[in-house]
Design a protein around this motif. Sequence first.
Motif, PDB file in Angstrom:
ATOM      1  N   VAL A  75       0.815  41.272   3.204  1.00 55.44           N
ATOM      2  CA  VAL A  75       0.992  42.673   3.591  1.00 55.44           C
ATOM      3  C   VAL A  75       2.350  42.874   4.253  1.00 55.44           C
ATOM      4  N   PRO A  76       2.895  44.092   4.184  1.00 53.27           N
ATOM      5  CA  PRO A  76       4.119  44.396   4.939  1.00 53.27           C
ATOM      6  C   PRO A  76       3.797  44.561   6.427  1.00 53.27           C
ATOM      7  N   VAL A  77       4.667  44.052   7.274  1.00 54.63           N
ATOM      8  CA  VAL A  77       4.536  44.250   8.721  1.00 54.63           C
ATOM      9  C   VAL A  77       5.881  44.735   9.259  1.00 54.63           C
ATOM     10  N   GLY A  78       5.860  45.288  10.443  1.00 57.63           N
ATOM     11  CA  GLY A  78       7.106  45.816  10.993  1.00 57.63           C
ATOM     12  C   GLY A  78       8.016  44.745  11.541  1.00 57.63           C
ATOM     13  N   SER A  79       7.424  43.599  11.941  1.00 62.48           N
ATOM     14  CA  SER A  79       8.177  42.536  12.586  1.00 62.48           C
ATOM     15  C   SER A  79       7.285  41.311  12.683  1.00 62.48           C
ATOM     16  N   ALA A  80       7.871  40.183  13.070  1.00 66.02           N
ATOM     17  CA  ALA A  80       7.065  38.984  13.301  1.00 66.02           C
ATOM     18  C   ALA A  80       6.092  39.206  14.451  1.00 66.02           C
ATOM     19  N   SER A  81       6.545  39.895  15.508  1.00 63.01           N
ATOM     20  CA  SER A  81       5.678  40.125  16.660  1.00 63.01           C
ATOM     21  C   SER A  81       4.475  40.993  16.284  1.00 63.01           C
ATOM     22  N   TYR A  82       4.669  41.956  15.391  1.00 66.75           N
ATOM     23  CA  TYR A  82       3.563  42.786  14.913  1.00 66.75           C
ATOM     24  C   TYR A  82       2.551  41.919  14.167  1.00 66.75           C
ATOM     25  N   GLY A  83       3.057  41.083  13.276  1.00 66.78           N
ATOM     26  CA  GLY A  83       2.169  40.213  12.517  1.00 66.78           C
ATOM     27  C   GLY A  83       1.391  39.262  13.404  1.00 66.78           C
ATOM     28  N   LEU A  84       2.045  38.729  14.438  1.00 66.08           N
ATOM     29  CA  LEU A  84       1.386  37.807  15.359  1.00 66.08           C
ATOM     30  C   LEU A  84       0.363  38.518  16.248  1.00 66.08           C
ATOM     31  N   ALA A  85       0.636  39.769  16.584  1.00 68.69           N
ATOM     32  CA  ALA A  85      -0.319  40.532  17.393  1.00 68.69           C
ATOM     33  C   ALA A  85      -1.639  40.720  16.647  1.00 68.69           C
ATOM     34  N   ASN A  86      -1.570  40.980  15.341  1.00 70.76           N
ATOM     35  CA  ASN A  86      -2.788  41.070  14.546  1.00 70.76           C
ATOM     36  C   ASN A  86      -3.570  39.766  14.587  1.00 70.76           C
ATOM     37  N   VAL A  87      -2.838  38.659  14.562  1.00 69.82           N
ATOM     38  CA  VAL A  87      -3.484  37.350  14.603  1.00 69.82           C
ATOM     39  C   VAL A  87      -4.178  37.125  15.945  1.00 69.82           C
ATOM     40  N   ALA A 210       9.861  37.895   9.821  1.00 74.82           N
ATOM     41  CA  ALA A 210      10.760  39.049   9.874  1.00 74.82           C
ATOM     42  C   ALA A 210      11.604  39.028   8.602  1.00 74.82           C
ATOM     43  N   GLY A 211      12.023  40.190   8.144  1.00 69.93           N
ATOM     44  CA  GLY A 211      12.676  40.262   6.841  1.00 69.93           C
ATOM     45  C   GLY A 211      14.183  40.143   6.844  1.00 69.93           C
ATOM     46  N   TYR A 212      14.822  40.224   8.024  1.00 68.94           N
ATOM     47  CA  TYR A 212      16.267  40.398   8.064  1.00 68.94           C
ATOM     48  C   TYR A 212      17.064  39.101   8.179  1.00 68.94           C
ATOM     49  N   LYS A 213      16.378  37.976   8.188  1.00 69.92           N
ATOM     50  CA  LYS A 213      17.089  36.699   8.267  1.00 69.92           C
ATOM     51  C   LYS A 213      17.105  36.045   6.890  1.00 69.92           C
ATOM     52  N   TRP A 214      16.303  35.016   6.685  1.00 68.71           N
ATOM     53  CA  TRP A 214      16.405  34.250   5.437  1.00 68.71           C
ATOM     54  C   TRP A 214      15.716  34.904   4.252  1.00 68.71           C
ATOM     55  N   LEU A 215      14.976  35.987   4.489  1.00 68.59           N
ATOM     56  CA  LEU A 215      14.453  36.764   3.370  1.00 68.59           C
ATOM     57  C   LEU A 215      15.498  37.730   2.835  1.00 68.59           C
ATOM     58  N   HIS A 216      16.641  37.839   3.538  1.00 71.41           N
ATOM     59  CA  HIS A 216      17.770  38.651   3.075  1.00 71.41           C
ATOM     60  C   HIS A 216      17.466  40.142   2.981  1.00 71.41           C
ATOM     61  N   GLY A 217      16.468  40.584   3.717  1.00 65.79           N
ATOM     62  CA  GLY A 217      16.116  41.991   3.685  1.00 65.79           C
ATOM     63  C   GLY A 217      16.736  42.770   4.823  1.00 65.79           C
ATOM     64  N   PRO A 218      16.379  44.049   4.953  1.00 66.56           N
ATOM     65  CA  PRO A 218      16.912  44.898   6.029  1.00 66.56           C
ATOM     66  C   PRO A 218      16.172  44.657   7.340  1.00 66.56           C
ATOM     67  N   TYR A 219      16.739  45.165   8.402  1.00 73.21           N
ATOM     68  CA  TYR A 219      16.098  45.070   9.723  1.00 73.21           C
ATOM     69  C   TYR A 219      15.011  46.136   9.826  1.00 73.21           C
ATOM     70  N   GLY A 220      13.876  45.766  10.417  1.00 73.39           N
ATOM     71  CA  GLY A 220      12.817  46.749  10.644  1.00 73.39           C
ATOM     72  C   GLY A 220      11.618  46.596   9.743  1.00 73.39           C
ATOM     73  N   ILE A 221      11.605  45.560   8.910  1.00 73.42           N
ATOM     74  CA  ILE A 221      10.440  45.320   8.062  1.00 73.42           C
ATOM     75  C   ILE A 221      10.314  43.824   7.829  1.00 73.42           C
ATOM     76  N   GLY A 222       9.068  43.375   7.680  1.00 70.16           N
ATOM     77  CA  GLY A 222       8.798  41.969   7.428  1.00 70.16           C
ATOM     78  C   GLY A 222       7.575  41.841   6.548  1.00 70.16           C
ATOM     79  N   VAL A 223       7.067  40.633   6.457  1.00 66.81           N
ATOM     80  CA  VAL A 223       5.923  40.383   5.589  1.00 66.81           C
ATOM     81  C   VAL A 223       5.059  39.300   6.229  1.00 66.81           C
TER      82      VAL A 223
END
Length: 383
Positions: A75-87, A210-223
């Motif tokens: 699923v798409p998440v807003g950030s790593a911290s968002y994804g971890l909060a769900n966990v 988070a999407g903006y590092k090694w996934l080469h995506g923009p800041y503000g979205i992750g997976v």
Amino acid sequence: MECQKHLYNLDNSLIYLNGAFMSPMLQAVEDIGIENIIKKRNPSLIGAEDFFSHTERLKLVFSTLINNIDVQGVVPVGSASYGLANVATNINFKKGDKICLLADQFPSNYYIWDRMVSENKAEIKIVSPPDSLIKRGEKWNEELLNAITDDVKVVSIAHIHWADGTIFNLEAVSQKCQEVGAYFIIDGTQSVGALPFDNANFHVDALVCAGYKWLHGPYGIGVAYYGDKFKNGIPIEEGWINRHNSHDFKNLVNYQAKYREGAQRYAVGESSSFILLPMLVKAIQQLNEWTPSSFQSYCKSLTDILYEELTPEGFWIEEEEYKANHLFGIKIPKRLTMKMVKNKLETENITVSYRGDFVRVSPGLYNTRDEIKKFAKCLAKLK
């Protein structure tokens, strides 16, 4: 693989060895972003299917990247911290439960567990690196495995340490977690995309990136990927699009108790993100074409010379077996200060990061061997 610098818009006057801070933007990803910004000028060009189609593409391309057969767990998440909060909010802690973390890991993978401690009387168990630099990575891995005991409820670590690039044996950690019944959580922000990740083999319960590092995506979205242990959990927010029949716009107020299939309940609100999400999808498509193994091989071909150039001058670099090639730390000798190193590299327009006693070097496919040679000479000449 050859240098891919032509696919970026980097300033040729700079040597950028700082992908762990933020990846440069691929031209193709920039183009997709601009295309969708322009599209937003006229919202009539955005249809109901656009609320869902980019998310479905993300599930497919990310699953390919991490060798994941459970596509609906992505699923798409807003950030790593968002994804971890769900966990974290879906794990039932009791007094005395241990949460196993690495020393000095990234704050997003610490603060949520610290909150669990204060709310549930659980305890954090920190696994620190050995004081000696001799076989440092090997011994740190051993200490981690030894720390996963029967009272450990959660192991939440990264594949590689964000500050120095130490690799952790996820297959061995996964096996130990299964033996003691611990949740196995990975923050893949500094590894996934550049380092092979085998979800089918590692058996993680959750992976966030988070999407903006090694996934080469923009800041503000992750997976994120959520495994079976979280399929029936409660998300930290209740987005309309995550509910059953959300594609039926005319009946949205026929409220649904049921969520959409898989882990969709954990997707961040406004996850359709008509600008950011297509950019991330495009970036991961390119990573799949390159493959993470080729990414590692290319970075290794660039940086092998650092052992030859720097270790005789008193610099320390982790052994190959326990070091990522796209992100690693170089410990400076005692005769130097970090200020001296920083001043020299800035003078030569070389961009790296500084983490404690380590110069953090994180090259990408846009770098050349000549750039690494120049970097090595700058450090070797410091007295």
